[in-house]
Design a protein around this motif. Structure first.
Motif, PDB file in Angstrom:
ATOM      1  N   ILE A   1      10.375  12.134  18.254  1.00  0.00           N
ATOM      2  CA  ILE A   1       9.876  11.740  19.583  1.00  0.00           C
ATOM      3  C   ILE A   1       8.710  12.688  19.738  1.00  0.00           C
ATOM      4  CG2 ILE A   1      10.149  11.630  21.987  1.00  0.00           C
ATOM      5  CD1 ILE A   1      13.225  10.892  21.412  1.00  0.00           C
ATOM      6  N   SER A   2       8.762  13.972  19.920  1.00  0.00           N
ATOM      7  CA  SER A   2       7.686  14.951  20.195  1.00  0.00           C
ATOM      8  C   SER A   2       6.342  14.589  19.037  1.00  0.00           C
ATOM      9  CB  SER A   2       8.172  16.434  19.850  1.00  0.00           C
ATOM     10  OG  SER A   2       9.035  16.540  20.910  1.00  0.00           O
ATOM     11  N   LEU A   3       6.865  14.282  17.849  1.00  0.00           N
ATOM     12  CA  LEU A   3       5.684  14.080  16.964  1.00  0.00           C
ATOM     13  C   LEU A   3       4.854  12.655  17.411  1.00  0.00           C
ATOM     14  CD1 LEU A   3       4.370  14.644  14.081  1.00  0.00           C
ATOM     15  CD2 LEU A   3       5.866  13.217  13.081  1.00  0.00           C
ATOM     16  N   TYR A   4       5.603  11.588  17.584  1.00  0.00           N
ATOM     17  CA  TYR A   4       4.639  10.345  17.830  1.00  0.00           C
ATOM     18  C   TYR A   4       4.121  10.549  19.410  1.00  0.00           C
ATOM     19  CZ  TYR A   4       8.328   7.986  20.765  1.00  0.00           C
ATOM     20  OH  TYR A   4       9.275   7.805  21.825  1.00  0.00           O
ATOM     21  N   LYS A   5       4.668  11.420  20.424  1.00  0.00           N
ATOM     22  CA  LYS A   5       3.921  11.499  21.658  1.00  0.00           C
ATOM     23  C   LYS A   5       2.636  12.454  21.496  1.00  0.00           C
ATOM     24  CE  LYS A   5       7.786  11.204  24.817  1.00  0.00           C
ATOM     25  NZ  LYS A   5       8.549  11.786  25.663  1.00  0.00           N
ATOM     26  N   GLY A   6       2.648  13.383  20.188  1.00  0.00           N
ATOM     27  CA  GLY A   6       1.536  14.262  20.009  1.00  0.00           C
ATOM     28  C   GLY A   6       0.563  13.556  19.065  1.00  0.00           C
ATOM     29  N   ILE A   7       0.903  12.782  18.273  1.00  0.00           N
ATOM     30  CA  ILE A   7      -0.325  12.196  17.359  1.00  0.00           C
ATOM     31  C   ILE A   7       0.075  10.688  17.195  1.00  0.00           C
ATOM     32  CG2 ILE A   7      -0.340  14.315  15.985  1.00  0.00           C
ATOM     33  CD1 ILE A   7       1.460  12.764  13.771  1.00  0.00           C
ATOM     34  N   THR A   8       0.552  10.052  18.045  1.00  0.00           N
ATOM     35  CA  THR A   8       0.691   8.551  18.393  1.00  0.00           C
ATOM     36  C   THR A   8       1.893   8.255  17.030  1.00  0.00           C
ATOM     37  OG1 THR A   8      -0.730   7.749  16.671  1.00  0.00           O
ATOM     38  CG2 THR A   8      -1.539   8.204  18.726  1.00  0.00           C
ATOM     39  N   ILE A   9       2.354   6.745  17.558  1.00  0.00           N
ATOM     40  CA  ILE A   9       3.610   6.606  16.566  1.00  0.00           C
ATOM     41  C   ILE A   9       2.892   6.047  15.317  1.00  0.00           C
ATOM     42  CG2 ILE A   9       3.368   3.953  17.633  1.00  0.00           C
ATOM     43  CD1 ILE A   9       6.576   5.565  16.594  1.00  0.00           C
ATOM     44  N   GLY A  10       1.640   5.444  15.480  1.00  0.00           N
ATOM     45  CA  GLY A  10       0.915   5.202  14.027  1.00  0.00           C
ATOM     46  C   GLY A  10       0.517   6.370  13.383  1.00  0.00           C
ATOM     47  N   GLY A  11       0.197   7.547  14.064  1.00  0.00           N
ATOM     48  CA  GLY A  11      -0.326   8.594  13.372  1.00  0.00           C
ATOM     49  C   GLY A  11       1.101   9.261  12.481  1.00  0.00           C
ATOM     50  N   ALA A  12       2.211   8.995  13.174  1.00  0.00           N
ATOM     51  CA  ALA A  12       3.535   9.809  12.694  1.00  0.00           C
ATOM     52  C   ALA A  12       3.878   8.972  11.254  1.00  0.00           C
ATOM     53  CB  ALA A  12       4.773   9.724  13.605  1.00  0.00           C
ATOM     54  N   PHE A  13       3.685   7.798  11.375  1.00  0.00           N
ATOM     55  CA  PHE A  13       4.159   7.102   9.959  1.00  0.00           C
ATOM     56  C   PHE A  13       2.819   7.304   9.081  1.00  0.00           C
ATOM     57  CE2 PHE A  13       7.291   4.904  12.956  1.00  0.00           C
ATOM     58  CZ  PHE A  13       8.301   5.180  12.182  1.00  0.00           C
ATOM     59  N   PHE A  14       1.578   7.244   9.218  1.00  0.00           N
ATOM     60  CA  PHE A  14       0.631   7.864   8.364  1.00  0.00           C
ATOM     61  C   PHE A  14       1.209   9.070   7.628  1.00  0.00           C
ATOM     62  CE2 PHE A  14      -2.682   4.779  10.362  1.00  0.00           C
ATOM     63  CZ  PHE A  14      -2.759   4.084   9.297  1.00  0.00           C
ATOM     64  N   LEU A  15       1.523  10.072   8.492  1.00  0.00           N
ATOM     65  CA  LEU A  15       2.129  11.359   7.890  1.00  0.00           C
ATOM     66  C   LEU A  15       3.122  11.077   6.830  1.00  0.00           C
ATOM     67  CD1 LEU A  15       1.769  14.496   8.028  1.00  0.00           C
ATOM     68  CD2 LEU A  15       3.395  14.402   9.939  1.00  0.00           C
ATOM     69  N   TYR A  16       4.116  10.362   7.179  1.00  0.00           N
ATOM     70  CA  TYR A  16       5.211  10.043   6.397  1.00  0.00           C
ATOM     71  C   TYR A  16       4.574   9.524   5.137  1.00  0.00           C
ATOM     72  CZ  TYR A  16       8.494  10.882  10.386  1.00  0.00           C
ATOM     73  OH  TYR A  16       9.118  11.585  11.393  1.00  0.00           O
ATOM     74  N   ALA A  17       3.751   8.704   5.341  1.00  0.00           N
ATOM     75  CA  ALA A  17       3.312   8.013   3.980  1.00  0.00           C
ATOM     76  C   ALA A  17       2.551   9.017   3.152  1.00  0.00           C
ATOM     77  CB  ALA A  17       2.080   6.927   4.386  1.00  0.00           C
ATOM     78  N   GLY A  18       1.811   9.972   3.688  1.00  0.00           N
ATOM     79  CA  GLY A  18       1.101  11.144   2.892  1.00  0.00           C
ATOM     80  C   GLY A  18       2.269  11.859   2.075  1.00  0.00           C
ATOM     81  N   VAL A  19       3.318  12.201   2.723  1.00  0.00           N
ATOM     82  CA  VAL A  19       4.369  12.914   2.472  1.00  0.00           C
ATOM     83  C   VAL A  19       4.946  12.145   0.985  1.00  0.00           C
ATOM     84  CG1 VAL A  19       6.776  13.813   2.600  1.00  0.00           C
ATOM     85  CG2 VAL A  19       4.910  14.307   4.358  1.00  0.00           C
ATOM     86  N   ALA A  20       5.243  10.839   1.319  1.00  0.00           N
ATOM     87  CA  ALA A  20       6.027  10.012   0.074  1.00  0.00           C
ATOM     88  C   ALA A  20       4.684   9.899  -1.083  1.00  0.00           C
ATOM     89  CB  ALA A  20       5.967   8.699   0.733  1.00  0.00           C
ATOM     90  N   LEU A  21       3.489   9.940  -0.873  1.00  0.00           N
ATOM     91  CA  LEU A  21       2.515  10.052  -1.971  1.00  0.00           C
ATOM     92  C   LEU A  21       2.507  11.440  -2.631  1.00  0.00           C
ATOM     93  CD1 LEU A  21       0.036   8.919  -3.308  1.00  0.00           C
ATOM     94  CD2 LEU A  21      -1.365   9.877  -1.722  1.00  0.00           C
ATOM     95  N   VAL A  22       2.799  12.401  -1.856  1.00  0.00           N
ATOM     96  CA  VAL A  22       2.742  13.660  -2.753  1.00  0.00           C
ATOM     97  C   VAL A  22       4.213  13.837  -3.287  1.00  0.00           C
ATOM     98  CG1 VAL A  22       3.181  16.322  -2.241  1.00  0.00           C
ATOM     99  CG2 VAL A  22       1.699  15.189  -0.844  1.00  0.00           C
TER     100      VAL A  22
END
Length: 513
Positions: free
Chosen positions: A431-452
């Motif tokens: 909740i704190s993450l998506y409030k800080g970088i938006t809900i879309g930004g949170a899932f872009f971050l998860y996508a980057g981790v999945a790529l690694v």
């Protein structure tokens, strides 16, 4: 002239039954994850707590489960795998009862503590027991059962949310959480009919009992003899020993394994440890628990406003996850762990990035964008399907089968601890993450981790399909070397004084079949 190809051995029903019963304890984690996603909506209104308190309430169970997963390794070496399962059910039962009768936030957190410890015990012991009792031919299929029941539990939790949502708020969430005590009682009694793990029996010097279990859980008498000989060798018992009960060294009871695992590991054990810890870490860093726990919020961000519709949509998430894991169980021993895992993570990367794009479009538009809403729902379902068909089950299969015998319980508990710690951090910050970088930004971050994670799996995880548990150390010791050879076939092979790449010694040194 007709030729009849050799028939595949029939699936061992006894081993199937043992794996099924042991894996059912994993339903506890799934149920808690699923039911908390809906219960949080009502707990917040009833107890008048903040979003930060909701985050802590949802994710703290994963941190509490660290205690259970660490303790389970030592407990299972002390009292056995089977009775450790009973302990897990008893502890979770206490937690479910406390949560069901909670009168305030502090009381609820005490219940979460007991439930978390019980979940930690169950998550560690279920895949270890299943791997140790399963024949090699179906080990992937049977060891994927814990993930099947985690997903089944999530679906049951979602259904429970929808069913109890019609009750008054004060009673609804308490019924959702308290009803989890029922399966823990049933499972705690049923597992007493299971046999003990043959590998634990050998570690205690009970060779006669181990032989009896192996005869029942192997595809043939010959395989049972081979499995017993391999386990005796791993436990340091002479192969020609035929006594039913023998004295075993102190090390076989689990002492000093942490030194061999963490302080003075061989290169092969170090590789196994990095692989096990890495796959558990990346499984949770992909954001799966954020999706499971906060799916009603994600659906709300995607444009669904009705509370009952959000809960019904989460049932669809649970259904897709359960169907996908059932498909995965039949693929693990057919196409192998490695291809399935890499394909799964690739699907996760694509679906997470597309979901993030859809949520970003919705977030930047005042009016409803119908196509983006539909895209988000489809991609959310695609993500959980991709996860459950590979990353979900293979994490538990892999970490339960790759450690050497004397390090298996503690090694698996360390993997589970990393899994729960990572899950706790992810779920307590979403909740704190998506409030800080938006809900879309949170899932872009998860996508980057999945790529690694895809890169990590490609270079660090060898194929284990068809290997015996006792063969894993040799396999991992040679895997990096094989990758280097595959990348550069001109490198001279150091084998018996050198030679060319096609020499007969290459197969032996690489440990290939």
């Amino acid at each position: 002239m007709d030729f009849d190809p050799p028939k595949k051995p029939k699936r061992n029903k006894y081993a199937f039954g043992c794996a099924l019963l042991a894996s059912m304890v994993s339903v506890l984690l799934g149920y808690d994850l699923g039911v908390m996603s809906g219960a949080m909506l009502y707990i917040k209104d009833d107890l008048k707590i903040s979003d930060v308190q909701i985050e802590i309430l949802a994710g703290i169970l994963n941190l509490y489960s660290l205690i259970g997963s660490f303790a389970a390794g030592r407990t299972s070496d002390w009292i056995g795998r089977r009775y450790t399962i009973v302990v897990s059910q008893a502890i979770f039962f206490v937690g479910a009862i406390l949560m069901g009768f909670s009168t305030n936030y502090a009381f609820l957190m005490v219940g979460r503590f007991f439930a978390g410890v019980g979940v930690g015990y169950a998550l560690m012991i279920a895949p270890v027991y299943t791997a140790e009792v399963s024949p090699a031919s179906t080990r992937g299929f049977l060891t994927s059962f814990p993930e099947v029941f985690i997903n089944s539990g999530i679906l049951l939790g979602y259904v429970s949310n929808y069913a109890f949502s019609k009750l008054p708020t004060h009673y609804g969430w308490r019924a959702m959480l308290g009803v989890g005590a029922v399966p823990s009682v049933i499972l705690g009694i049923v597992v007493l009919w299971m046999p003990e793990s043959p590998r634990w029996l050998v570690m205690q010097g009970r060779l006669g009992d181990a032989k009896t279990v192996l005869d029942k859980t192997s595809d043939s008498k010959e395989e049972a003899q081979i499995r017993l000989a391999d386990i005796k060798e791993a436990a340091g018992i002479p192969e020609n020993c035929t006594d039913d009960i023998v004295q075993v060294s102190k090390r076989s009871h689990g002492e000093d394994v942490w030194k061999e695992l963490l302080l003075r590991p061989t290169p092969a054990v170090r590789h196994v440890l990095v692989a096990a810890v890495g796959i558990h870490f990346f499984q949770q860093c992909s954001g799966i628990d954020s999706v499971v726990l906060y799916s009603p919020r994600i659906f709300e961000k995607a444009g669904i406003k009705s509370a009952s519709t959000k809960l019904l949509a989460t049932v669809a998430v649970g259904f897709v996850k359960t169907v996908s894991i059932l498909i995965a169980t039949f693929l693990l021993d057919k196409i192998g762990r490695r291809p399935l895992l890499l394909s799964s993570v690739a699907g996760m990367i694509i679906s997470l990035a597309t979901l993030a794009s859809g949520l970003t479009v919705i977030n930047h538009n005042v009016h409803t964008v119908s196509w983006a809403v539909a895209l988000c729902i489809i991609m959310l379902l695609a993500f959980v399907a991709s996860f459950s068909i590979g990353m979900g089950p293979i994490t538990w299969v892999y970490s339960s089968e790759i450690f050497p015998l004397k390090l298996r319980a503690q090694g698996a508990s360390l993997g589970v601890a990393v899994n729960r710690l990572t899950s706790g951090v992810i779920s307590m910050t979403f909740i704190s993450l998506y409030k800080g970088i938006t809900i879309g930004g949170a899932f872009f971050l998860y996508a980057g981790v999945a790529l690694v994670s895809w890169v990590f799996f490609y270079f660090m995880l060898p194929e284990t399909q068809g290997r015996t548990l006792e063969d894993m150390e040799r396999l991992f010791g040679n895997f990096k070397w094989k990758l280097a050879k595959n990348r550069n076939n001109n490198i001279k092979e150091v084998s018996n004084g050198g030679g060319n790449d096609n020499g007969p010694n290459r197969q032996v040194q690489l440990g290939t079949k």
